[in-house]
Design a protein around this motif. Structure first.
Motif, PDB file in Angstrom:
ATOM      1  N   ARG A   1       0.832  -1.210   0.000  1.00  0.00           N
ATOM      2  CA  ARG A   1       0.000   0.000   0.000  1.00  0.00           C
ATOM      3  C   ARG A   1       0.867   1.261   0.000  1.00  0.00           C
ATOM      4  NH1 ARG A   1      -3.053  -1.266   3.946  1.00  0.00           N
ATOM      5  NH2 ARG A   1      -2.224   0.045   5.629  1.00  0.00           N
ATOM      6  N   LYS A   2       1.984   1.208   0.695  1.00  0.00           N
ATOM      7  CA  LYS A   2       2.895   2.364   0.722  1.00  0.00           C
ATOM      8  C   LYS A   2       3.442   2.666  -0.675  1.00  0.00           C
ATOM      9  CE  LYS A   2       4.579   1.911   5.497  1.00  0.00           C
ATOM     10  NZ  LYS A   2       5.777   1.620   6.340  1.00  0.00           N
ATOM     11  N   GLN A   3       3.630   1.625  -1.467  1.00  0.00           N
ATOM     12  CA  GLN A   3       4.169   1.806  -2.815  1.00  0.00           C
ATOM     13  C   GLN A   3       3.112   2.305  -3.799  1.00  0.00           C
ATOM     14  OE1 GLN A   3       7.413   1.422  -3.695  1.00  0.00           O
ATOM     15  NE2 GLN A   3       7.890   0.952  -1.559  1.00  0.00           N
ATOM     16  N   ILE A   4       1.880   1.838  -3.641  1.00  0.00           N
ATOM     17  CA  ILE A   4       0.852   2.092  -4.649  1.00  0.00           C
ATOM     18  C   ILE A   4      -0.003   3.321  -4.343  1.00  0.00           C
ATOM     19  CG2 ILE A   4      -1.276   1.132  -5.661  1.00  0.00           C
ATOM     20  CD1 ILE A   4       0.039  -1.574  -5.623  1.00  0.00           C
ATOM     21  N   ALA A   5      -0.355   3.534  -3.110  1.00  0.00           N
ATOM     22  CA  ALA A   5      -1.272   4.635  -2.764  1.00  0.00           C
ATOM     23  C   ALA A   5      -0.835   5.989  -3.316  1.00  0.00           C
ATOM     24  CB  ALA A   5      -1.446   4.698  -1.244  1.00  0.00           C
ATOM     25  N   PRO A   6       0.465   6.351  -3.273  1.00  0.00           N
ATOM     26  CA  PRO A   6       0.857   7.683  -3.764  1.00  0.00           C
ATOM     27  C   PRO A   6       0.778   7.842  -5.282  1.00  0.00           C
ATOM     28  CG  PRO A   6       2.497   6.779  -2.230  1.00  0.00           C
ATOM     29  CD  PRO A   6       1.602   5.654  -2.646  1.00  0.00           C
ATOM     30  N   ILE A   7       0.655   6.766  -6.035  1.00  0.00           N
ATOM     31  CA  ILE A   7       0.736   6.881  -7.494  1.00  0.00           C
ATOM     32  C   ILE A   7      -0.607   6.688  -8.187  1.00  0.00           C
ATOM     33  CG2 ILE A   7       3.158   6.156  -7.573  1.00  0.00           C
ATOM     34  CD1 ILE A   7       2.229   3.369  -8.376  1.00  0.00           C
ATOM     35  N   VAL A   8      -1.683   6.505  -7.418  1.00  0.00           N
ATOM     36  CA  VAL A   8      -3.008   6.339  -8.016  1.00  0.00           C
ATOM     37  C   VAL A   8      -3.979   7.330  -7.399  1.00  0.00           C
ATOM     38  CG1 VAL A   8      -2.662   3.894  -8.542  1.00  0.00           C
ATOM     39  CG2 VAL A   8      -3.674   4.546  -6.350  1.00  0.00           C
ATOM     40  N   LYS A   9      -5.037   7.621  -8.140  1.00  0.00           N
ATOM     41  CA  LYS A   9      -6.100   8.494  -7.653  1.00  0.00           C
ATOM     42  C   LYS A   9      -7.332   7.646  -7.366  1.00  0.00           C
ATOM     43  CE  LYS A   9      -4.532  12.652 -10.088  1.00  0.00           C
ATOM     44  NZ  LYS A   9      -4.886  13.722 -11.058  1.00  0.00           N
ATOM     45  N   THR A  10      -7.691   7.568  -6.109  1.00  0.00           N
ATOM     46  CA  THR A  10      -8.818   6.741  -5.694  1.00  0.00           C
ATOM     47  C   THR A  10      -9.963   7.619  -5.193  1.00  0.00           C
ATOM     48  OG1 THR A  10      -8.069   6.566  -3.386  1.00  0.00           O
ATOM     49  CG2 THR A  10      -7.194   4.961  -4.968  1.00  0.00           C
ATOM     50  N   THR A  11     -11.088   6.977  -4.903  1.00  0.00           N
ATOM     51  CA  THR A  11     -12.182   7.680  -4.233  1.00  0.00           C
ATOM     52  C   THR A  11     -11.779   7.924  -2.780  1.00  0.00           C
ATOM     53  OG1 THR A  11     -13.264   5.626  -3.538  1.00  0.00           O
ATOM     54  CG2 THR A  11     -13.831   6.496  -5.716  1.00  0.00           C
ATOM     55  N   LYS A  12     -12.593   8.664  -2.064  1.00  0.00           N
ATOM     56  CA  LYS A  12     -12.289   8.939  -0.659  1.00  0.00           C
ATOM     57  C   LYS A  12     -12.219   7.668   0.171  1.00  0.00           C
ATOM     58  CE  LYS A  12     -14.258  13.611  -0.616  1.00  0.00           C
ATOM     59  NZ  LYS A  12     -15.271  14.514  -0.016  1.00  0.00           N
ATOM     60  N   SER A  13     -12.954   6.662  -0.255  1.00  0.00           N
ATOM     61  CA  SER A  13     -12.949   5.395   0.482  1.00  0.00           C
ATOM     62  C   SER A  13     -11.860   4.444   0.000  1.00  0.00           C
ATOM     63  CB  SER A  13     -14.319   4.718   0.367  1.00  0.00           C
ATOM     64  OG  SER A  13     -14.681   4.542  -0.990  1.00  0.00           O
ATOM     65  N   GLY A  14     -10.984   4.925  -0.914  1.00  0.00           N
ATOM     66  CA  GLY A  14      -9.845   4.123  -1.355  1.00  0.00           C
ATOM     67  C   GLY A  14     -10.138   3.155  -2.471  1.00  0.00           C
ATOM     68  N   LEU A  15     -11.185   3.419  -3.254  1.00  0.00           N
ATOM     69  CA  LEU A  15     -11.540   2.531  -4.351  1.00  0.00           C
ATOM     70  C   LEU A  15     -10.930   3.022  -5.657  1.00  0.00           C
ATOM     71  CD1 LEU A  15     -15.314   1.840  -3.563  1.00  0.00           C
ATOM     72  CD2 LEU A  15     -13.300   0.521  -2.854  1.00  0.00           C
ATOM     73  N   LEU A  16     -10.459   2.080  -6.456  1.00  0.00           N
ATOM     74  CA  LEU A  16      -9.857   2.396  -7.754  1.00  0.00           C
ATOM     75  C   LEU A  16     -10.472   1.490  -8.812  1.00  0.00           C
ATOM     76  CD1 LEU A  16      -7.617   3.817  -9.476  1.00  0.00           C
ATOM     77  CD2 LEU A  16      -6.129   1.891  -8.885  1.00  0.00           C
ATOM     78  N   LYS A  17     -11.038   2.105  -9.868  1.00  0.00           N
ATOM     79  CA  LYS A  17     -11.597   1.327 -10.974  1.00  0.00           C
ATOM     80  C   LYS A  17     -10.473   0.965 -11.939  1.00  0.00           C
ATOM     81  CE  LYS A  17     -16.234   3.389 -10.924  1.00  0.00           C
ATOM     82  NZ  LYS A  17     -17.242   4.147 -11.713  1.00  0.00           N
ATOM     83  N   ILE A  18     -10.307  -0.336 -12.196  1.00  0.00           N
ATOM     84  CA  ILE A  18      -9.227  -0.787 -13.063  1.00  0.00           C
ATOM     85  C   ILE A  18      -9.789  -1.699 -14.151  1.00  0.00           C
ATOM     86  CG2 ILE A  18      -7.469  -0.613 -11.269  1.00  0.00           C
ATOM     87  CD1 ILE A  18      -7.691  -3.642 -10.900  1.00  0.00           C
TER      88      ILE A  18
END
Length: 954
Positions: A752-769
């Motif tokens: 999570r430390k590696q990925i969280a800074p490089i993606v834009k998620t919703t406020k609840s941490g969801l990412l559509k892929i």
């Protein structure tokens, strides 16, 4: 331990590709050009983890290392074994195979996009004209060529020359898709960029990847500076190359390109979707940049076979229907074309007729003027009528504008006026077809003119403007229809004039309060335009209003799926360019909607639509590409203008003008028809003569399959990602086919430390892929080199290789299988190779993941690659005791240790095959072929050991 002084035999002791140990961990030694230094990559790391060390100042000595063998006491399930194998393959950036660069690009190219790359690799120097249809992906094709030549060390710097409005887009695409940081060179940025260049370097040595505005570089003083700094070794890529070759080769742009092409060792790529503009001289100029002798091919269908064949080796020209036979997915959206009509009713209709009569009166009075002045008056009056037809705002702007200085009424201004009427005028700088001052007639102050201005000022909004009302109804209807189908409607509305764009955007915002409406015109800089488009596309219901500053080169497919032609263009090519902004490679919708809005009783619209656009569409439906409107002499064009102006609107009758039946045009109409038909036949002949002969689908298939095997495809990435998420208990919710919602908050802490800074998620941490390209609206496409995927692979691989970490990916195991008749071991190997080319000191590195099957131990037999893949696709049929599992793993490891020569010979054989693959794409009869030597770095890394036992034996 004592420090090690750097000495020359360090490189001899530690060749690139060998394993070394320093700072308490193992590394892979990479080739390094920095004297006194070494370049190191962690065993499970990527290019981003590479470090450069100076051994002479290190506290610990650089020493040889051996790859740790699998631990038989830590076996795993069969699925965990496959997980490690997929992680290893996805981690390879310098993958073995016919191409050096595809592991480094952030795009999964389609097989047909490899054709220009394969053709370029057969040339030295590269001289290629990529003239694929709009939307096929010429930027991707050019980027693949540049990236491959860079990775092979055959090119060290390159320069993209493009129209000013495409500079930032090129910079972004090079970074996003090819991991290339390019300098944006414009009149605004050049001074600040030059300040960063050391006195010992040239500009392009310091900025080896650059994108430059053609408008800036074409001036004599800038052109000379450019040639001085570029040298002969810089590769040149020219986008929208057709714009540089008009005017009989007299343009400053063409002079610059010709001087660059005259340097015989220069690599050049020319990109255009419209190589044939109807101007034979322009096309001759264009192909002369490939080879000067091609300039003599004035009649291509009559060209000699040998010259024709040679040109075909430098020309890629394909329609969409030409690429359907290539392997892999090559789908494009379906273009849904509709006509939307309105009538000139009420005050607006009366106003239009008053202006038309006023224009005719002025034009007829000017008949006594001879030469260009008379023609200019006819064109000026038609230009005024087009403004009136556009919008009340454009009408007010046109009626209140004066040319003022009559000295401007010269031949040059007439040429610009004619080009503007025909929608072929490119404008000045960033302005594309929007300079209303260029199109205004000489309006004399009179009470009649004042009355027209007064009427124009009184007209505004849907109540007085039937054209605007028609647009509003059409958008409302499309919104309802798409909502019923569970889809969305995201239109781009193209206008000819800035005033109209402002007006339409303002009125639509009033009408559609729940939609986000923005406009883009030539008033904005390229950066501002891109920012507006990007921000608008984030909305659920965006409406973009634009002038033709967005009709060329700008990609809108990711945020929009429809085009409305609010103002019809005289030139059908302009319509194709507009629609090509959304109907192109990467469009996320299966259908795009293109609507032509016109006045059925408007003589100007009727002429453009019935006479030009319908004929052009008929030709395109027949041939598959547009054939430009023929170039006619001035008398023909003036005759057509007169016919359109003299059409009087009566009783609201629809205009049914036809280029082929209208008696008013008579002989002129037949002459134009004959010229257009002649161009059509010539284009058919050219398409036959210069069809894609140098490369066929069957030629691409072998290299395509090798590439997929070495790197994996989107399905491999999806399987790896879903299996990893399952084993790590990561929240991954399936949506449509190939689409998921990833819950970033459920990732392991380190991941999570590696990925969280490089993606834009919703406020609840969801990412559509999505693993399907193009992805659905709002989804992020994950291909093998996406940082999310590489971080997943790194996490698994590093965990598996670390003795103190528990990983869901297993390095060993023993399984019962009904797929084998005797004991079979699958050895998962990582083999590194050194690639050396004659004449070059640069050493390239390649890696491959190999699943090697060995049947039996006493009399072993190597299993073919395809058979190993079938074994890997199987599933275990029963369980074994821990003791039996460890015993068989240890026996297979012992076999490996005792028979390393067998594995070494296999690695050497694969090195020879890699050398053949590497040179096969470079083979050509007309160039000096450099020899390539590939050496395997031995011993291989034993990543995993997996034993399959016949089920019936136990």
């Amino acid at each position: 331990m004592a420090k090690v002084e750097f000495n020359e035999d360090l490189n001899r002791r530690f060749n690139p590709g060998t394993l070394v140990k320093v700072r308490g961990r193992e590394w892979v030694l990479e080739a390094c050009d920095i004297e006194g230094c070494v370049k190191l990559r962690p065993l499970g790391g990527t290019d981003g983890d590479v470090q450069i060390l100076m051994p002479s100042i290190e506290d610990t000595e650089l020493e040889s290392a051996t790859f740790p063998l699998p631990d038989s006491s830590k076996p795993g399930s069969y699925s965990s074994a496959l997980l490690l194998r997929n992680a290893l393959r996805l981690k390879l950036t310098n993958a073995a195979g016919p191409f050096r660069s595809l592991g480094h690009v952030a795009v999964e190219p389609r097989s047909y996009q490899l054709v220009p790359l394969l053709m370029a690799l057969k040339q030295n120097p590269v001289r290629l004209l990529i003239a694929d249809d709009v939307g096929i992906g010429k930027t991707i094709e050019a980027g693949l060529i540049v990236k491959e030549l860079l990775e092979r060390g055959e090119v060290t710097k390159f320069i993209v020359l493009c129209p000013p409005h495409l500079v930032e887009q090129w910079v972004e695409e090079l970074k996003e898709h090819f991991n290339i940081e390019a300098a944006s060179v414009t009149a605004r940025s050049i001074k600040s960029l030059e300040k960063e260049v050391p006195a010992t370097e040239t500009f392009f040595d310091h900025y080896p990847a650059s994108v430059i505005s053609l408008d800036y570089i074409k001036a004599d003083e800038h052109s000379q500076w450019f040639k001085n700094h570029a040298g002969e070794d810089a590769m040149i890529i020219v986008d929208e190359a057709h714009t540089c070759c008009v005017g009989g080769g007299k343009q400053l742009r063409f002079n610059l390109l010709k001087s660059l092409a005259d340097e015989k060792k220069r690599n050049m790529l020319l990109l255009t979707a419209t190589p044939h503009s109807g101007d034979e001289n322009a096309f001759s100029n264009l192909i002369s940049l490939l080879n000067p002798k091609f300039a003599d091919l004035n009649s291509l269908e009559e060209a000699k076979d040998d010259v024709r064949k040679e040109l075909a080796e430098h020309l890629v020209q394909r329609r969409r229907k030409d690429i359907v036979n290539y392997p892999g997915k090559t789908s494009f959206p379906e273009r849904m074309v509709t006509e939307v009509t309105y009538k000139l009713t009420g005050k607006w209709g009366d106003f239009f007729e008053d202006v038309r009569k006023y224009c005719v009166k002025i034009a007829q009075e000017s008949e006594k003027e001879k030469g260009y002045k008379g023609r200019m008056m006819w064109y000026a009056t038609l230009a005024l009528l087009r403004c009136i037809s556009s919008s009340p705002a454009a009408a007010r702007s046109a009626l209140t504008t004066r040319l003022g200085n009559t000295e401007q009424h010269n031949e040059q201004n007439l040429d610009l006026l004619e080009q503007s009427i025909n929608d072929t005028y490119d404008g000045i700088g960033d302005e594309l077809n929007e300079d209303e001052n260029l199109m205004e007639p000489v309006l004399e102050n009179s009470s009649e003119l004042e009355q027209l201005i007064e009427k124009a000022n009184a007209l505004s909004g849907k109540d007085d403007d039937p054209k605007l009302l028609c647009l509003i109804k059409h958008i409302s209807e499309m919104y309802k229809n798409q909502k019923k189908k569970g889809s969305v409607y995201r239109p781009v509305i193209f206008c000819k004039y800035i005033a109209t764009a402002h007006y339409v955007a303002e009125e639509l915002q009033k009408e559609f309060s729940s939609s986000a409406v923005s406009f883009v015109t030539g008033e904005y800089t390229s950066d501002q335009r891109q920012d507006i488009v990007t921000e608008l596309a984030k909305n659920e219901n965006p409406i973009l209003v634009a002038t033709d500053c967005l009709s060329e080169g700008i990609n809108l497919q990711e945020g929009f799926n429809a085009v409305i032609h609010y103002d019809l263009a005289w030139n059908p090519t302009r319509h194709e360019q507009r629609e090509g902004r959304v109907d192109r490679f990467g469009q996320q919708c299966s259908k795009v909607w293109c609507s032509m809005l016109y006045g059925s009783d408007n003589p100007v619209d009727g002429f453009i639509f019935n006479v030009i656009l319908r004929k052009a569409r008929t030709i395109k439906d027949s041939l598959g590409v547009l054939v430009p409107v023929p170039e006619d002499d001035a008398s023909v064009r003036v005759a057509i203008v007169k016919a359109a102006l003299m059409k009087e609107r009566s009783s609201g009758a629809d205009y049914q003008g036809s280029l082929f039946t209208d008696e008013e045009l008579g002989i002129v109409a037949k002459e134009v028809e004959a010229k257009w038909n002649k161009l059509l036949e010539k284009e058919k002949a050219n398409r036959t003569v210069f069809a894609q002969r140098a490369m066929h689908p069957e030629d691409v298939a072998p290299e395509w399959e090798k590439t997929k095997k070495a790197l994996g495809d989107s399905k491999d990435v999806e399987r790896f990602f879903t299996e990893t998420s399952k084993r790590l208990n990561i929240g991954l919710e399936p949506q449509e086919e190939g689409a998921y919602i990833l819950n970033i908050t459920t990732l392991p802490v380190e991941l999570r430390k590696q990925i969280a800074p490089i993606v834009k998620t919703t406020k609840s941490g969801l990412l559509k892929i999505s693993f399907e390209y193009p992805p659905k609206q709002g989804y992020t496409f994950l291909q093998r080199s996406n940082p999310v995927v590489t971080n997943f692979a790194s996490y698994l691989l590093e965990g598996a290789l670390s003795p103190n970490t528990k990983s869901p990916a297993a390095r060993c195991g023993t399984y019962l299988s009904d797929k084998v008749a005797e004991l079979t071991t699958i050895y998962l190997l990582r083999i590194r190779y050194q690639i050396k080319t004659t004449g070059s000191r640069k050493i390239l590195m390649a890696e491959e993941s190999v699943a090697l099957g060995i049947q039996g131990r006493s009399n072993p037999k190597v299993i073919a690659d395809d058979d190993v893949e079938k074994l890997l696709d199987g599933k275990p049929t029963g369980n074994l005791s821990p003791e039996k599992i460890s015993e068989e793993v240890n026996n297979s490891i012992e076999y490996y240790n005792s028979n390393k020569n067998v594995f070494d010979e296999i690695a050497k054989a694969r090195a020879e095959q890699l050398a053949q693959d590497h040179t096969s794409v470079r083979k050509a009869t007309n160039i000096d072929q450099k020899s390539v030597k590939v050496e395997a770095c031995l011993p291989c890394d034993l990543i995993g050991v997996y034993v399959l036992l016949p089920d019936e034996d136990l």
